[in-house]
Design a protein around this motif. Structure first.
Motif, short mmCIF file in Angstrom:
data_model
loop_
_atom_site.label_atom_id
_atom_site.label_comp_id
_atom_site.label_asym_id
_atom_site.label_seq_id
_atom_site.Cartn_x
_atom_site.Cartn_y
_atom_site.Cartn_z
N ASP A 1 0.47 -1.07 -0.08
CA ASP A 1 0.57 -0.33 -0.15
C ASP A 1 1.13 1.50 -0.01
N GLN A 2 1.94 1.39 1.02
CA GLN A 2 2.26 2.19 1.01
C GLN A 2 3.53 2.64 -0.38
N LEU A 3 3.97 1.56 -0.82
CA LEU A 3 5.55 1.59 -2.24
C LEU A 3 3.51 2.28 -3.43
N ARG A 4 2.83 1.95 -3.33
CA ARG A 4 0.99 2.27 -4.51
C ARG A 4 1.22 3.94 -4.26
N GLN A 5 1.04 4.02 -2.94
CA GLN A 5 1.46 6.26 -2.51
C GLN A 5 2.01 6.36 -3.19
N VAL A 6 4.13 5.81 -3.05
CA VAL A 6 4.86 6.27 -3.52
C VAL A 6 4.61 6.87 -5.28
N LYS B 1 1.94 7.09 -7.09
CA LYS B 1 1.38 7.32 -7.25
C LYS B 1 1.59 8.89 -6.71
N SER B 2 2.45 9.29 -6.41
CA SER B 2 2.70 10.59 -5.93
C SER B 2 3.81 10.61 -7.36
N TYR B 3 4.61 9.81 -7.00
CA TYR B 3 5.49 10.22 -8.15
C TYR B 3 5.12 10.37 -9.43
N ASP B 4 4.01 9.71 -10.39
CA ASP B 4 3.27 10.24 -10.91
C ASP B 4 2.63 11.40 -11.72
N GLU B 5 2.77 11.66 -10.42
CA GLU B 5 1.83 13.29 -10.06
C GLU B 5 2.32 14.51 -10.60
N GLN B 6 3.84 14.02 -9.19
CA GLN B 6 4.84 15.03 -9.86
C GLN B 6 5.64 14.97 -10.80
N THR B 7 5.86 13.79 -11.61
CA THR B 7 6.22 13.71 -12.52
C THR B 7 5.75 14.20 -14.50
N ARG B 8 4.24 14.19 -13.59
CA ARG B 8 3.36 14.60 -14.86
C ARG B 8 3.53 16.80 -14.50
N GLU B 9 3.09 16.59 -13.17
CA GLU B 9 4.48 18.07 -12.98
C GLU B 9 5.06 18.58 -13.80
N ALA B 10 6.63 18.05 -13.65
CA ALA B 10 7.54 18.66 -13.70
C ALA B 10 7.40 18.63 -15.28
N ALA B 11 6.58 17.58 -16.46
CA ALA B 11 6.67 17.85 -17.48
C ALA B 11 5.95 18.93 -18.08
#
Length: 63
Positions: free
Chosen positions: A44-49, A51-61
């Motif tokens: 569960d914690q890895l899924r959250q990580v 999700k956060s990674y995907d959100e941040q990489t989309r934002e950075a792009a």
């Protein structure tokens, strides 16, 4: 999690302690042969990580 691009191939990643521990636990599990299953809480914690990674990489792009 926060990801900042510092250069073409350099990134600064700021992680919460729980995010870092989840990543280290997953890496350790894989490095030790990945036998058995990870505890549900760790998954569960890895899924959250992720999700956060995907959100941040989309934002950075889009910046």
């Amino acid at each position: 999690m926060k990801i900042e691009q510092q250069g073409p191939t350099v990134f600064r990643v700021t992680l919460h302690a729980l995010e870092l521990s989840a990543l280290v636990a997953a890496a350790r599990w894989v490095a030790e042969g990945a036998s058995g299953e990870m505890p549900k809480e760790a998954v569960d914690q890895l899924r959250q990580v992720l999700k956060s990674y995907d959100e941040q990489t989309r934002e950075a792009a889009s910046a």
